[in-house]
Write a protein that holds these residues in place. Structure first.
Motif, PDB file in Angstrom:
ATOM      1  N   ILE A  30      36.484  44.633  43.883  1.00  0.00           N
ATOM      2  CA  ILE A  30      36.845  44.672  42.469  1.00  0.00           C
ATOM      3  C   ILE A  30      37.435  43.277  42.042  1.00  0.00           C
ATOM      4  O   ILE A  30      37.617  42.850  40.925  1.00  0.00           O
ATOM      5  CB  ILE A  30      37.740  45.969  42.142  1.00  0.00           C
ATOM      6  N   MET A  47      32.973  42.112  37.080  1.00  0.00           N
ATOM      7  CA  MET A  47      33.715  43.077  37.407  1.00  0.00           C
ATOM      8  C   MET A  47      32.817  44.464  37.477  1.00  0.00           C
ATOM      9  O   MET A  47      33.171  45.393  38.388  1.00  0.00           O
ATOM     10  CB  MET A  47      34.937  43.471  36.598  1.00  0.00           C
ATOM     11  N   VAL A  51      33.080  46.822  40.430  1.00  0.00           N
ATOM     12  CA  VAL A  51      33.695  48.284  40.324  1.00  0.00           C
ATOM     13  C   VAL A  51      32.372  49.091  41.169  1.00  0.00           C
ATOM     14  O   VAL A  51      32.775  49.932  42.020  1.00  0.00           O
ATOM     15  CB  VAL A  51      33.325  48.542  38.914  1.00  0.00           C
ATOM     16  N   GLU A  54      32.735  48.368  44.789  1.00  0.00           N
ATOM     17  CA  GLU A  54      34.284  48.988  45.168  1.00  0.00           C
ATOM     18  C   GLU A  54      34.008  50.708  45.410  1.00  0.00           C
ATOM     19  O   GLU A  54      34.473  51.455  46.371  1.00  0.00           O
ATOM     20  CB  GLU A  54      35.038  48.871  43.951  1.00  0.00           C
ATOM     21  N   HIS A  58      34.943  52.483  49.391  1.00  0.00           N
ATOM     22  CA  HIS A  58      35.538  53.488  49.649  1.00  0.00           C
ATOM     23  C   HIS A  58      35.096  54.333  50.992  1.00  0.00           C
ATOM     24  O   HIS A  58      36.017  54.805  51.933  1.00  0.00           O
ATOM     25  CB  HIS A  58      35.718  54.657  48.837  1.00  0.00           C
TER      26      HIS A  58
ATOM     27  N   SER B 136      42.976  51.607  44.505  1.00  0.00           N
ATOM     28  CA  SER B 136      41.631  51.428  44.239  1.00  0.00           C
ATOM     29  C   SER B 136      41.192  52.452  43.037  1.00  0.00           C
ATOM     30  O   SER B 136      40.651  51.966  42.056  1.00  0.00           O
ATOM     31  CB  SER B 136      40.437  51.398  45.410  1.00  0.00           C
ATOM     32  N   PHE B 137      41.447  53.694  43.535  1.00  0.00           N
ATOM     33  CA  PHE B 137      40.938  54.785  42.466  1.00  0.00           C
ATOM     34  C   PHE B 137      41.789  54.480  41.130  1.00  0.00           C
ATOM     35  O   PHE B 137      41.174  54.538  39.924  1.00  0.00           O
ATOM     36  CB  PHE B 137      41.091  55.958  43.165  1.00  0.00           C
ATOM     37  N   ALA B 139      42.652  51.683  40.087  1.00  0.00           N
ATOM     38  CA  ALA B 139      42.323  50.380  39.316  1.00  0.00           C
ATOM     39  C   ALA B 139      40.787  50.764  38.529  1.00  0.00           C
ATOM     40  O   ALA B 139      40.579  50.433  37.491  1.00  0.00           O
ATOM     41  CB  ALA B 139      42.080  49.272  40.184  1.00  0.00           C
ATOM     42  N   LEU B 140      40.192  51.564  39.281  1.00  0.00           N
ATOM     43  CA  LEU B 140      38.680  52.231  38.854  1.00  0.00           C
ATOM     44  C   LEU B 140      39.051  53.059  37.400  1.00  0.00           C
ATOM     45  O   LEU B 140      38.458  53.081  36.610  1.00  0.00           O
ATOM     46  CB  LEU B 140      37.942  53.204  39.842  1.00  0.00           C
ATOM     47  N   CYS B 152      42.558  44.954  35.046  1.00  0.00           N
ATOM     48  CA  CYS B 152      42.177  45.898  36.330  1.00  0.00           C
ATOM     49  C   CYS B 152      42.423  45.289  37.568  1.00  0.00           C
ATOM     50  O   CYS B 152      43.016  45.883  38.483  1.00  0.00           O
ATOM     51  CB  CYS B 152      40.581  46.096  36.463  1.00  0.00           C
ATOM     52  N   PHE B 156      45.472  46.314  40.218  1.00  0.00           N
ATOM     53  CA  PHE B 156      45.328  46.866  41.538  1.00  0.00           C
ATOM     54  C   PHE B 156      45.979  45.841  42.548  1.00  0.00           C
ATOM     55  O   PHE B 156      46.969  46.428  43.366  1.00  0.00           O
ATOM     56  CB  PHE B 156      43.625  46.331  41.804  1.00  0.00           C
TER      57      PHE B 156
END
Lengths: 230, 269
Positions: A30, A47, A51, A54, A58, B136-137, B139-140, B152, B156
């Motif tokens: 990200i 971005m 995203v 990103e 995970h 991370s979540f 920021a998402l 964002c 983060f």
């Protein structure tokens, strides 16, 4: 050419962050893909690419000796490729449909190079075990500097190769008309959403009470989606 | 530099009387901690990194840099070691104190070995499965709510690094204060309860972020299009959970992405 070299340098610095220094997570997709896109003049599409990557990231957490994709040197190239595709006159969906799998591929390659670097570091350390056993400060500092320098060179090389290959292809693909392009973003979003949701369950389900927090979040998120799209 | 004792000092008494960690040495150790993994390898893992980080404190040992005690301590600290990189700061502080206190080498080595497991597992749960995915979540979620790239990214990085830097700093502090008793600090509520609360926050953010992120990514087409995308994502997530350990989603996505790209291009041709 200058673009490629600067992206190589950016990838080197971001790749160094993954393990060697300073692990501040500026290497996360990200951040890194946004920087790559910004460098090519389109932080927004960078971005979006970041995203998407990103969401996949995970599933690949950087546990010690485990093997995982290396996002630091790959994400800026993916972000830059997406931005280059859009700048070439193509639509963002097709640019991203190329940039995201391309980022995953470079990340996989980057992960492989990290394993090779660790083997190289092990060889260097093995040859200096005697000096380490004597308490040589010079050897201790030398191994750290050598490791970090090699990592910088590794990440820079990965980015450089990635940029040389990805940027022209991104421009070519994005500029071609594609009738199915409107399906690209739903496809990428569903893949990313699936991987991130699966990863969230794997990471958190064993902790007491998380199920309710997850359900509450999902209910809230879904309600917001319905409200915002009305 | 503190006063020096002759090398005949018995190991059970401090080699450096009332050991202190002056600010300059503390800062040098903290800065080096950010590079603790620079020579990570399959031979001694972060062992060399630990030696590198402890080294500034060892300069206070009798004989100074290059002295017998300095070299013996540095050799001990550069052996095999494994820990989470952020929580290695606990070990670095504690080991520096143990060396300056002149603890017996066998005791220091046993202590080093005993620390590896807890510092690894606590760190993994707190950071890799707690702080990182939660930030991370979050920021998402901001992305899904329409935040700009700058917001964002900055959100983060500031959220994550507030925890990251504080953890390194606090670990060094606690390690130095507690010395060989640092294991007790691992029972601190932040390390014991932190992973649980981070996991809960992470799940909450994940639940909210994924639908909103998908919505912003799909960008248009209305609720049916977003609903179908979310339904496909949910089915995919269920399958990945079902085949957990046998299939990696990101690898499948790589194949599916390239296959779709080829299909989309061929369709035109």
């Amino acid at each position: 050419m200058v673009d490629v070299l600067v992206l190589g340098l950016l990838g080197a610095l971001l790749g160094l962050d993954v393990v060697s220094f300073p692990q501040a997570q500026i290497s996360r997709p990200i951040v890194a893909a946004t920087l790559g896109g910004a460098f090519m003049g389109n932080a927004g599409v960078g971005m979006v690419c970041g995203v998407l990557l990103e969401l996949f990231a995970h599933e690949t957490l950087p546990f010690g000796a485990s093997r995982y994709p290396e996002w630091g040197s790959s994400s800026p190239i993916a972000g830059a490729a997406a931005a280059a595709g859009v700048a070439a006159g193509g639509g963002a969906p097709m640019a991203l449909l190329f940039a995201v799998p391309c980022g995953l591929l470079i990340a996989m390659f980057g992960g492989w190079t990290m394993v090779k670097l660790r083997e190289l570091n092990a060889r260097l350390a093995r040859h200096r075990l005697e000096a380490l056993a004597r308490g040589s400060a010079r050897t201790v500092a030398g191994l750290q500097v050598a490791g970090a320098t090699a990592d910088l060179a590794r990440a820079g090389s990965v980015s450089l190769i990635g940029a040389i290959c990805a940027l022209p292809v991104a421009r070519l693909i994005a500029s071609r008309p594609a009738p199915l392009a409107p399906y690209a973003m739903p496809l990428l979003a569903s893949l990313g959403g699936a991987v991130a949701a699966g990863a969230a369950w794997k990471m958190f389900h064993s902790t007491a009470g998380t199920r309710w927090f997850g359900l509450a979040g999902l209910a809230l998120g879904t309600a917001l989606v319905v409200w915002l799209t009305r | 530099m503190t006063s020096v004792r002759p090398p005949v000092t018995p190991l059970s008494t401090p080699l450096v009387p009332n050991p202190q960690l002056p600010a300059a040495i503390r800062i040098a150790m903290l800065v080096r901690l950010f590079a603790v993994q620079a020579s990570w390898n399959y031979e001694i893992l972060i062992g060399n990194g630990i030696g590198f980080c402890v080294e500034p404190a060892l300069r206070q040992l009798p004989g100074g840099v290059g002295g017998d005690q300095y070299r013996a301590a540095l050799a001990r600290q550069s052996q095999y070691f494994n820990a989470h990189p952020y929580l290695a700061s606990f070990a670095v502080g504690a080991l520096a104190r143990a060396e300056l206190e002149g603890q017996p080498s066998a005791r220091i080595e046993r202590f080093r070995t005993a620390l590896c497991g807890p510092l690894g597992s606590v760190g993994d749960r707190l950071v890799w499965v707690g702080l990182l995915p939660t930030c991370s979540f979050a920021a998402l979620l901001l992305f899904g709510l329409g935040a700009s790239p700058l917001v964002c990214v900055l959100a983060f990085l500031s959220m994550y690094n507030a925890g990251h830097v504080a953890l390194r700093f606090w670990g060094l502090q606690m390690g130095w204060e507690k010395g060989l008793a640092v294991a007790a600090a691992l029972g601190h509520p932040i390390l014991r309860e932190g992973p649980v609360w981070l996991a809960r926050a992470g799940t909450l953010f994940a639940g909210m972020a994924i639908p909103l992120t998908v919505m912003r990514l799909v960008d248009g087409g209305g609720l049916p299009r977003i609903g179908i995308t979310l339904a496909v994502a949910a089915t995919g997530a269920g399958s990945l959970v079902l085949f957990h350990g046998r299939v990696e989603g990101w690898r499948l996505a790589l194949l599916a992405g390239f296959a779709a790209l080829v299909l989309f291009l061929l369709r035109h041709a």
